[in-house]
Design a protein around this motif. Sequence first.
Motif, mmCIF file in Angstrom:
data_model
loop_
_atom_site.group_PDB
_atom_site.id
_atom_site.type_symbol
_atom_site.label_atom_id
_atom_site.label_comp_id
_atom_site.label_asym_id
_atom_site.label_seq_id
_atom_site.Cartn_x
_atom_site.Cartn_y
_atom_site.Cartn_z
ATOM 1 N N UNK A 31 0.309 -21.663 2.897
ATOM 2 C CA UNK A 31 0.655 -20.256 2.743
ATOM 3 C C UNK A 31 0.233 -19.854 1.333
ATOM 4 N N UNK A 32 -0.864 -19.148 1.224
ATOM 5 C CA UNK A 32 -1.453 -18.845 -0.073
ATOM 6 C C UNK A 32 -0.577 -17.940 -0.932
ATOM 7 N N UNK A 33 0.285 -17.156 -0.335
ATOM 8 C CA UNK A 33 1.119 -16.231 -1.090
ATOM 9 C C UNK A 33 2.466 -16.834 -1.467
ATOM 10 N N UNK A 34 2.659 -18.119 -1.249
ATOM 11 C CA UNK A 34 3.926 -18.779 -1.563
ATOM 12 C C UNK A 34 3.737 -19.778 -2.697
ATOM 13 N N UNK A 35 4.840 -20.138 -3.333
ATOM 14 C CA UNK A 35 4.830 -21.119 -4.419
ATOM 15 C C UNK A 35 5.078 -22.512 -3.840
ATOM 16 N N UNK A 36 4.746 -23.541 -4.615
ATOM 17 C CA UNK A 36 4.922 -24.910 -4.130
ATOM 18 C C UNK A 36 6.390 -25.252 -3.892
ATOM 19 N N UNK A 37 7.298 -24.651 -4.633
ATOM 20 C CA UNK A 37 8.723 -24.926 -4.428
ATOM 21 C C UNK A 37 9.296 -24.187 -3.225
ATOM 22 N N UNK A 38 8.507 -23.309 -2.605
ATOM 23 C CA UNK A 38 8.930 -22.634 -1.383
ATOM 24 C C UNK A 38 8.661 -23.491 -0.144
ATOM 25 N N UNK A 39 8.123 -24.680 -0.335
ATOM 26 C CA UNK A 39 7.795 -25.568 0.781
ATOM 27 C C UNK A 39 9.061 -25.940 1.539
ATOM 28 N N UNK A 40 8.964 -25.926 2.857
ATOM 29 C CA UNK A 40 10.109 -26.319 3.685
ATOM 30 C C UNK A 40 9.606 -26.931 4.978
ATOM 31 N N UNK A 41 10.481 -27.665 5.624
ATOM 32 C CA UNK A 41 10.172 -28.287 6.898
ATOM 33 C C UNK A 41 10.734 -27.423 8.011
ATOM 34 N N UNK A 42 9.891 -27.090 8.968
ATOM 35 C CA UNK A 42 10.331 -26.362 10.147
ATOM 36 C C UNK A 42 10.304 -27.348 11.301
ATOM 37 N N UNK A 43 11.470 -27.629 11.851
ATOM 38 C CA UNK A 43 11.559 -28.544 12.987
ATOM 39 C C UNK A 43 11.408 -27.715 14.256
ATOM 40 N N UNK A 44 10.187 -27.506 14.640
ATOM 41 C CA UNK A 44 9.945 -26.700 15.822
ATOM 42 C C UNK A 44 8.544 -26.145 15.808
ATOM 43 N N UNK A 45 8.377 -25.046 16.481
ATOM 44 C CA UNK A 45 7.081 -24.423 16.661
ATOM 45 C C UNK A 45 6.961 -23.223 15.721
#
Length: 122
Positions: free
Chosen positions: A89-103
Motif C-alpha cells: 500500500x504505497x500511501x501507508x507507512x511501514x508501521x501501519x502494516x497489519x495481518x488480515x486473516x481472511x480475504x
Amino acid sequence: SEGCHPRIIVDGFDIAKKAMIEFLETFKKKFPDIVSDREQLCNVCRTALQTKLRADVADQMTEIVTDALLTIRKEGQPIDLHMVEVIHMLHKMDLDTRLVKGLVLDHGARHPAMPKELKNVH
C-alpha cells in the motif's frame, strides 16, 4: 623448503571433520516442536527480522509473521507460503502494516449495493 604432499593436508581436514562431527553430536540440544511453541517461534522470527528491518518494525512484524505462519499451518504438511500474500500500500507507512486473516478485496466494490465491509462470514 620441506615439501608436504596435498594428500596429507586433505587427510588432516578429514580427521578434523570427523572430530568436529563427533563433538557436535554430543553438544547439540533437542528442541521441542517449534511450531507448537509460539514464544520460540517469535524468537526465531525476531532474530531473522532484526537483521533486515528497524527494531520497531521488526518487533511489529515478528507478531505478524508468527500469526500468519500459525494461521496457514496444517498439521503434518509443509507450510505453503503461497497462502500468504503481501499487498503493498504505497500511501501507508511501514508501521501501519497489519495481518488480515481472511480475504482482502483491493479492487473496490463491483456493484453499488455491495457492502463495504463484512465480518464473520467464514
